[in-house]
Design a protein around this motif. Structure first.
Motif: not given
Length: 350
Positions: A26-27, A37, A93, A96-97
């Motif tokens: 993800v990051s 994820r 989770d 992604d927003d």
């Protein structure tokens, strides 16, 4: 596959009892943590796996604060599983927003008002939180406030911009820093997230009310400190510039909300001054961190955020007589060096 990722996959297999799953990056963030994820094949459930090497990251504060805040109704990632000795966590989770993504590249005031009102409501809840039973939040004391501002002098001014400071320049910086420390410590003390901005807040659809609510990330550095600190992080965000009238309106609403729950008894002019001066302290810290991320960690994209951050400092310090010498020094020495040095660096790194 690197060794840490292999270990993470083995640990996840144990959590899922060898049920099939897929892991995708993800990051990372400004620390040593990485996020992935995880999708469980049999149920299509999605999770976030955190990899925080224990020799570099102490994850216990994250766990203690997450469990405490969740018990108070604050939307933080639910901790499904954790192994502090390995530095692995399996978290709920939020999707992604990011709040930032809903605010740029174009600013929609109706949408922004909804998001910021929700974020400030959540912040009011955070500020009313007591200490977790199993973890004492550190105090945002004079030593910490000073150490943060020194990042500006050391990493940005001296190391990144290569400005050689004279004794008189160091003296005016010292005087400005002490004024900001005294003002910060005069504020009421509340629970402070310490990085409450649009990159650490998630927009979550609330199907029950057909509205968006706010999910809170990256709170492991929370402290007990000044009431306006997180408000500055949000309304004078290092990653997006909000219209001044929008900031003023949201700040006044937050002032009224926090006064209603008896977090302070300040007048609005006093609260606004706290906000302004706390903002200078925070942006001094942030500008220094952005320079350090480039110089020490090779994360050069953060250089793009330095001009915006230092412009906040210059614009706000111009309104306070106690900071006039500091303001003049910024305009004569620091801002021109940022223009020259960072433009050259951006060409080099692009």
């Amino acid at each position: 596959m690197d060794q840490r990722l292999q270990q993470l996959n083995q640990w996840l297999a144990e959590q899922f009892n060898d049920d099939g799953f897929t892991v995708s990056p993800v990051s990372g963030d400004a620390s040593f943590r990485r996020y992935f994820r995880v999708e469980q094949h049999s149920t299509s459930s999605r999770w976030i796996a955190m990899d925080a090497p224990p020799e570099k990251e102490d994850s216990f504060p994250f766990v203690a604060i997450a469990r405490h805040w969740e018990s108070k109704g604050i939307k933080v990632p639910h901790i499904q599983a954790v192994d502090l000795s390995l530095g692995f966590m399996l978290l709920g989770d939020f999707g992604d927003d990011l709040m930032l993504n809903s605010l740029s590249p174009s600013f929609n005031e109706t949408k922004a008002s909804q998001l910021y009102k929700s974020a400030l409501l959540t912040l009011t809840q955070i500020q009313q939180c007591s200490q977790p039973n199993d973890y004492a939040l550190p105090s945002y004391n004079a030593e910490l406030l000073s150490r943060e501002m020194e990042l500006f002098r050391d990493w940005l001014v001296s190391n990144k911009l290569d400005i050689k400071l004279s004794a008189s320049e160091n003296g005016l910086i010292d005087k400005a820093f002490q004024f900001l420390i005294d003002e910060a410590l005069s504020q009421p003390t509340v629970c402070v997230h310490r990085d409450y901005h649009s990159r650490n807040l998630m927009e979550i659809d609330d199907q029950a009310s057909n509205n968006s609510s706010i999910g809170v990330l990256d709170f492991q550095d929370a402290v007990m400190g000044p009431i306006t600190y997180d408000t500055v992080s949000l309304l004078r965000d290092c990653y997006i510039v909000l219209p001044p009238e929008f900031v003023d309106q949201r700040l006044h609403e937050f002032y009224q909300a926090t006064q209603a729950v008896k977090l302070h008894d300040a007048t609005y002019p006093q609260f606004k001054q706290w906000f302004d001066l706390m903002g200078i302290q925070r942006h001094l810290k942030a500008a220094g961190i952005f320079a350090r991320l480039s110089l020490r960690d090779g994360k050069h994209s953060y250089l793009n955020d330095i001009p915006r951050t230092v412009n906040y400092i210059e614009q706000v310090s111009a309104n306070y007589p106690q900071l006039q010498a500091f303001n003049q020094w910024l305009k004569s020495k620091v801002l021109p060096a940022i223009q020259d040095k960072l433009l050259a660096d951006n060409c080099e790194y692009s």
